[in-house]
Design a protein around this motif. Sequence first.
Motif, PDB file in Angstrom:
ATOM      1  N   LEU A   1      12.110   4.494   1.639  1.00 10.30           N
ATOM      2  CA  LEU A   1      11.411   3.978   2.819  1.00 10.30           C
ATOM      3  C   LEU A   1      12.383   3.310   3.775  1.00 10.30           C
ATOM      4  O   LEU A   1      12.309   3.493   4.994  1.00 10.30           O
ATOM      5  CB  LEU A   1      10.321   2.989   2.401  1.00 10.30           C
TER       6      LEU A   1
ATOM      7  N   ILE B   1       0.841  -1.200   0.000  1.00 12.03           N
ATOM      8  CA  ILE B   1       0.000   0.000   0.000  1.00 12.03           C
ATOM      9  C   ILE B   1       0.879   1.253   0.000  1.00 12.03           C
ATOM     10  O   ILE B   1       0.609   2.215  -0.729  1.00 12.03           O
ATOM     11  CB  ILE B   1      -0.959  -0.030   1.190  1.00 12.03           C
ATOM     12  N   ASN B   2       1.951   1.226   0.796  1.00  6.94           N
ATOM     13  CA  ASN B   2       2.854   2.380   0.803  1.00  6.94           C
ATOM     14  C   ASN B   2       3.430   2.624  -0.583  1.00  6.94           C
ATOM     15  O   ASN B   2       3.600   3.772  -0.999  1.00  6.94           O
ATOM     16  CB  ASN B   2       3.985   2.164   1.800  1.00  6.94           C
ATOM     17  N   ASN B   3       3.745   1.542  -1.284  1.00  7.58           N
ATOM     18  CA  ASN B   3       4.305   1.713  -2.617  1.00  7.58           C
ATOM     19  C   ASN B   3       3.275   2.206  -3.607  1.00  7.58           C
ATOM     20  O   ASN B   3       3.568   3.065  -4.426  1.00  7.58           O
ATOM     21  CB  ASN B   3       4.903   0.394  -3.109  1.00  7.58           C
ATOM     22  N   LEU B   4       2.069   1.654  -3.490  1.00 14.04           N
ATOM     23  CA  LEU B   4       1.009   2.079  -4.417  1.00 14.04           C
ATOM     24  C   LEU B   4       0.770   3.574  -4.297  1.00 14.04           C
ATOM     25  O   LEU B   4       0.478   4.257  -5.273  1.00 14.04           O
ATOM     26  CB  LEU B   4      -0.288   1.343  -4.105  1.00 14.04           C
TER      27      LEU B   4
ATOM     28  N   ALA C   1      -5.843  -4.037  -2.582  1.00 14.00           N
ATOM     29  CA  ALA C   1      -4.575  -3.338  -2.814  1.00 14.00           C
ATOM     30  C   ALA C   1      -3.567  -4.269  -3.472  1.00 14.00           C
ATOM     31  O   ALA C   1      -2.863  -3.890  -4.410  1.00 14.00           O
ATOM     32  CB  ALA C   1      -4.024  -2.790  -1.516  1.00 14.00           C
TER      33      ALA C   1
ATOM     34  N   THR D   1      10.572   4.181 -10.201  1.00 18.38           N
ATOM     35  CA  THR D   1       9.960   4.845  -9.038  1.00 18.38           C
ATOM     36  C   THR D   1       9.860   3.881  -7.863  1.00 18.38           C
ATOM     37  O   THR D   1      10.071   4.264  -6.713  1.00 18.38           O
ATOM     38  CB  THR D   1       8.557   5.375  -9.370  1.00 18.38           C
ATOM     39  N   LEU D   2       9.555   2.615  -8.153  1.00 22.58           N
ATOM     40  CA  LEU D   2       9.484   1.631  -7.079  1.00 22.58           C
ATOM     41  C   LEU D   2      10.825   1.527  -6.371  1.00 22.58           C
ATOM     42  O   LEU D   2      10.906   1.550  -5.134  1.00 22.58           O
ATOM     43  CB  LEU D   2       9.079   0.270  -7.655  1.00 22.58           C
TER      44      LEU D   2
ATOM     45  N   ALA E   1       2.828   5.788  -3.926  1.00 25.87           N
ATOM     46  CA  ALA E   1       3.858   6.569  -4.608  1.00 25.87           C
ATOM     47  C   ALA E   1       3.991   6.205  -6.085  1.00 25.87           C
ATOM     48  O   ALA E   1       4.832   6.751  -6.774  1.00 25.87           O
ATOM     49  CB  ALA E   1       5.192   6.385  -3.910  1.00 25.87           C
ATOM     50  N   VAL E   2       3.167   5.269  -6.568  1.00 25.74           N
ATOM     51  CA  VAL E   2       3.230   4.921  -7.987  1.00 25.74           C
ATOM     52  C   VAL E   2       2.710   6.106  -8.809  1.00 25.74           C
ATOM     53  O   VAL E   2       1.691   6.684  -8.455  1.00 25.74           O
ATOM     54  CB  VAL E   2       2.378   3.665  -8.259  1.00 25.74           C
ATOM     55  N   PRO E   3       3.418   6.502  -9.868  1.00 28.64           N
ATOM     56  CA  PRO E   3       2.956   7.639 -10.669  1.00 28.64           C
ATOM     57  C   PRO E   3       1.552   7.389 -11.200  1.00 28.64           C
ATOM     58  O   PRO E   3       1.218   6.264 -11.575  1.00 28.64           O
ATOM     59  CB  PRO E   3       3.955   7.680 -11.825  1.00 28.64           C
ATOM     60  N   SER E   4       0.758   8.459 -11.246  1.00 28.90           N
ATOM     61  CA  SER E   4      -0.646   8.279 -11.611  1.00 28.90           C
ATOM     62  C   SER E   4      -0.799   7.720 -13.017  1.00 28.90           C
ATOM     63  O   SER E   4      -1.740   6.992 -13.308  1.00 28.90           O
ATOM     64  CB  SER E   4      -1.376   9.606 -11.487  1.00 28.90           C
ATOM     65  N   ILE E   5       0.155   8.031 -13.878  1.00 24.92           N
ATOM     66  CA  ILE E   5       0.000   7.592 -15.266  1.00 24.92           C
ATOM     67  C   ILE E   5       0.038   6.065 -15.380  1.00 24.92           C
ATOM     68  O   ILE E   5      -0.587   5.478 -16.260  1.00 24.92           O
ATOM     69  CB  ILE E   5       1.088   8.238 -16.157  1.00 24.92           C
ATOM     70  N   VAL E   6       0.726   5.429 -14.422  1.00 23.80           N
ATOM     71  CA  VAL E   6       0.778   3.969 -14.425  1.00 23.80           C
ATOM     72  C   VAL E   6      -0.628   3.400 -14.195  1.00 23.80           C
ATOM     73  O   VAL E   6      -1.004   2.384 -14.794  1.00 23.80           O
ATOM     74  CB  VAL E   6       1.766   3.467 -13.351  1.00 23.80           C
ATOM     75  N   PHE E   7      -1.426   4.067 -13.362  1.00 27.82           N
ATOM     76  CA  PHE E   7      -2.801   3.613 -13.171  1.00 27.82           C
ATOM     77  C   PHE E   7      -3.591   3.755 -14.467  1.00 27.82           C
ATOM     78  O   PHE E   7      -4.481   2.959 -14.754  1.00 27.82           O
ATOM     79  CB  PHE E   7      -3.474   4.405 -12.048  1.00 27.82           C
TER      80      PHE E   7
ATOM     81  N   PHE F   1       7.677   2.358 -13.690  1.00 29.45           N
ATOM     82  CA  PHE F   1       7.225   1.703 -12.466  1.00 29.45           C
ATOM     83  C   PHE F   1       8.430   1.173 -11.687  1.00 29.45           C
ATOM     84  O   PHE F   1       8.551   1.380 -10.484  1.00 29.45           O
ATOM     85  CB  PHE F   1       6.277   0.561 -12.839  1.00 29.45           C
TER      86      PHE F   1
ATOM     87  N   THR G   1       3.522  13.861 -15.026  1.00 29.76           N
ATOM     88  CA  THR G   1       3.174  13.808 -16.440  1.00 29.76           C
ATOM     89  C   THR G   1       2.739  15.141 -17.045  1.00 29.76           C
ATOM     90  O   THR G   1       3.328  15.621 -18.014  1.00 29.76           O
ATOM     91  CB  THR G   1       2.021  12.802 -16.659  1.00 29.76           C
TER      92      THR G   1
ATOM     93  N   ASN H   1      11.419   4.523  -4.234  1.00 30.49           N
ATOM     94  CA  ASN H   1      10.565   4.515  -3.048  1.00 30.49           C
ATOM     95  C   ASN H   1      11.056   3.528  -2.012  1.00 30.49           C
ATOM     96  O   ASN H   1      11.065   3.821  -0.818  1.00 30.49           O
ATOM     97  CB  ASN H   1       9.133   4.157  -3.420  1.00 30.49           C
TER      98      ASN H   1
ATOM     99  N   ILE I   1      -1.292  -4.231 -12.014  1.00 32.47           N
ATOM    100  CA  ILE I   1      -0.332  -3.321 -12.653  1.00 32.47           C
ATOM    101  C   ILE I   1       0.817  -4.115 -13.248  1.00 32.47           C
ATOM    102  O   ILE I   1       1.152  -3.997 -14.432  1.00 32.47           O
ATOM    103  CB  ILE I   1       0.211  -2.303 -11.634  1.00 32.47           C
TER     104      ILE I   1
ATOM    105  N   GLY J   1       7.858  10.638 -12.174  1.00 35.90           N
ATOM    106  CA  GLY J   1       6.571  10.125 -12.616  1.00 35.90           C
ATOM    107  C   GLY J   1       5.584  11.199 -13.022  1.00 35.90           C
ATOM    108  O   GLY J   1       4.490  10.894 -13.464  1.00 35.90           O
TER     109      GLY J   1
ATOM    110  N   MET K   1       1.258  -4.691 -17.320  1.00 37.18           N
ATOM    111  CA  MET K   1       2.390  -4.049 -17.983  1.00 37.18           C
ATOM    112  C   MET K   1       3.387  -5.070 -18.496  1.00 37.18           C
ATOM    113  O   MET K   1       3.922  -4.917 -19.602  1.00 37.18           O
ATOM    114  CB  MET K   1       3.054  -3.102 -17.022  1.00 37.18           C
TER     115      MET K   1
END
Lengths: 452, 459
Positions: free
Chosen positions: B448, A275-278, B177, B440-441, A280-286, B437, B383, B444, B184, B381, B188
């Motif tokens: 963290l 959830i913490n990672n989600l 979640a 950025t992952l 921070a995932v860039p919105s465009i990926v969604f 992805f 846009t 992050n 995703i 990330g 992808m």
Amino acid sequence: MTLSIEQRREHRLTTIEKSLARRHRKENGFRRLGLAAVLAGLTLVTILFASILTKGIPAFWQATLYTEIHFDPEVIDLPPAPVREAGETPYAFNERHTQWMTQVGLVNWQSLIDASLERALGEEVEPRQLRDLRALVASGERYALRDRFIADPSLLGDTVTIKMLAGADVDVWVKGNIDRDLPDARQQLSPQSRAWIDVLQDEDVLRQSFSTALFVNTDSRSSLASAGLAGAFMGSLFMMLVVIALSVPIGVSSAIYLEEFAPKNRLTDLIEININNLAAVPSIVFGLLGASIFIGYLGLPISAPLVGGLVLTLMTLPTIIIATRASLRSIPPSIRQAALGIGASRVQTVFHHVLPLALPGILTGSILGVAQALGETAPLLLIGMNAFVANVPGTPLEQSTALPVQIYLWQGNELRNFFEARTSAAIIVLLGLMLSLNALAIWLRKKFETRW
Amino acid sequence: MSNLALIAMLLMLMALAYHLGLTRSRAVASHRDVRLHSRPGYYGTLVALWCGLPAFALFLLWSLFAAQLVDTLVVQQLPVDLVASLSDRELQTLMRRIAALADGRGVAGGGSPEELAAAAHMARLETIGQLSLAAVTAVVAVVGLVFARRRISPHWQARNHVERVITIALGASSAIAIFTTIGIVLSMLGEALRFFSFIHPADFFFGTVWNPRFSSAGAGAQGQFGLLPLLWGTLMVSVIALLVAIPVGLMTAIYMAEYASPWLRSVAKPIIEILAGIPTIVYGFFALTVIGPFLSMLGDLVGINIRTTSAMTAGIAMGIMIIPFVSSLSDDIITQVPKSLRDGALGLGATKSETIRQVVLPAALPGIVGAFLLAASRAIGETMIVVLAAGNNPVLHANPFEAVSTITVTIVNQLTGDMDFASPQSLVAFALGLTLFVITLGLNVIALVVVRKYRQQYE
């Protein structure tokens, strides 16, 4: 060389004094640097808002013509509108209705507008000048006139004062958004049209009036002056309803589970990191997820607010979960212990005691999440919500765009000097909505804030 | 009976079930020496759940498969030689016409005899289907109701059952979640692998030319899909953004945490945080209409030609966007540094700025680095700002005043307007998305870990 104790002390003191002065100068410098940074931040906020407000606010008023339209029976020569007969299939009626609409469409509505303008100008307009005359009125107005007649056929033969939007170029000229000294070749309007504008302004036929078109019309490509936000607004509204209906219940339940029930094991650890990672995932990926799964795999319709809502739901979920968890965590353990102590089960403890106390925080977090979703653009571009849509969507499954996407579309319009203002006006509307949501959240937090 | 009516019927049955369970449990408990395990409301809820859950599950399954079933049956009933003579697309058109006839909308020309017959058949099947669905769900609901109601006894642990259902529902929501992440990654990965069947991964990851051509040019005219120019553009814009945001954000945080009067803090902090709530499309527009022209005017003053859309324009706008992000994260971290460290330094005679620079900041460094990494991942990330203000020029060059293109811009360009998932031109968006992805992952996760380490240090 030997120095007496006195001299040494003297020497040390002067060194310290010198260095102290230097250090204090540095201290002040540092402090001023910090203040400068804060002021820079504040200045940037001011510039941002000032630039958008100064550009956008004038666009809420638009050059408008108030002319008398004569619904000339010679021009409007139509049979009465068809009525559906008993036993007729919808298809057959549709066909008859379409035929009638074709006839309506063949009426020269523009000539009514031309005639009324001629009367307002007080001069005969030669056929070769018709172009210049028609440039004055937004081209969508003839359809508005048609729709007005369809809605009220009794207008036939009457003369009514009607409010019509002036063309986009006229608005630009009247507001002075174009250099009046440019040579004719680079002007958007012909000299004749400009002369007429002056006449109409003198007669107070052409004046600035509050632009309802901006709010009640949909986007338009042919009649730029009448482009409005209604379609985008409904699209955003549908999406927000989907987001609220899905992300709040799911987000809050999953936060309750993770915070209050989940056993501490690898799986829940995984969910938590995830959830913490989600978040921070860039919105465009969604957006990519939506394009591939919702549209490509599940076959949901392209450009539909439902799909947009689903994508934004997935995007907002982490925000709501994190806010809800923080809110649940801030409830002191003593509340839980007291409830458990007098024999409540864990579910009862949570739903009867913890959740009501955490509700303000949950509400605040959810509103902020929804506000964030309202302003999101990038994922919507990937699921086709940047398509041009000329209708107000009636259901979440119809084609639609959204407010931020409309801003994106308008800022790219070629008619820069008209749409820069219009885009800023749209931004003001969007920011107004978002800031009021944020203000609501802050008010809720202030009103129900408890310090344990 | 329409689906909506069916749902309404089920909900009413559930309400009835709740009521029956409630009265039944009260009746059971009317003897003085009988004590129910749970309060009557739980029995009511449990009976309602027994009544509603299986029926709703059945209803969902039916809705998923019914339409296909009816279509298959109708096709079977059509004349065999007719079906054999049609292509898939023609068959689809035919089915659409039949469906239009079946639900009374009608079609142009009124339909051929076969179509009319098929439509009548379809309408009949649909009626039968709806009626039998209604009957079956009603039976299931009533059976569940009766079964659960008869089980009501003082020993039946209704509360525990209800609570288990609630817990399972809560757990299922938190699994969403996980499913999102899996979705995703799988979507992808799947599409990216399809892309790599057109283009060799090495050509993608190490290619220095980005020139995808148009998908309409045909497979023979495949373009070049080199990632490096895009990655370079992304880096350039992000670095500019961080160069703007880090000094301003960090100094703001320091000033707010250490120097500012409570009044200034209470006024300035929310105002700066407004910047965080503004949609990125607004920053893009701001960059395009204010920052770009301003830079280009500055360029004119100095005598160099600066374009309005460039890496610099986008970078500055993005920097403004992440100022509040950097400042609020750094603020949290700076205030977490224990007071004892500060007091120690001040006690030794250090000035405030010396304390901050030589004690507080080094102590907070890991956390601040974590905050910077999070800011960087956000910049990479982002846009809309770059779509509007970076100029879309996917070429390797080192001039920040030139237009660039980024990964996100290219995803938008390759995937808007064209939903044909078969050409490398649109599939490349997924390969780019996967790259984005992963980057950025990675940022992050590192951030963290760093922040968590730092937290432990002072807890």
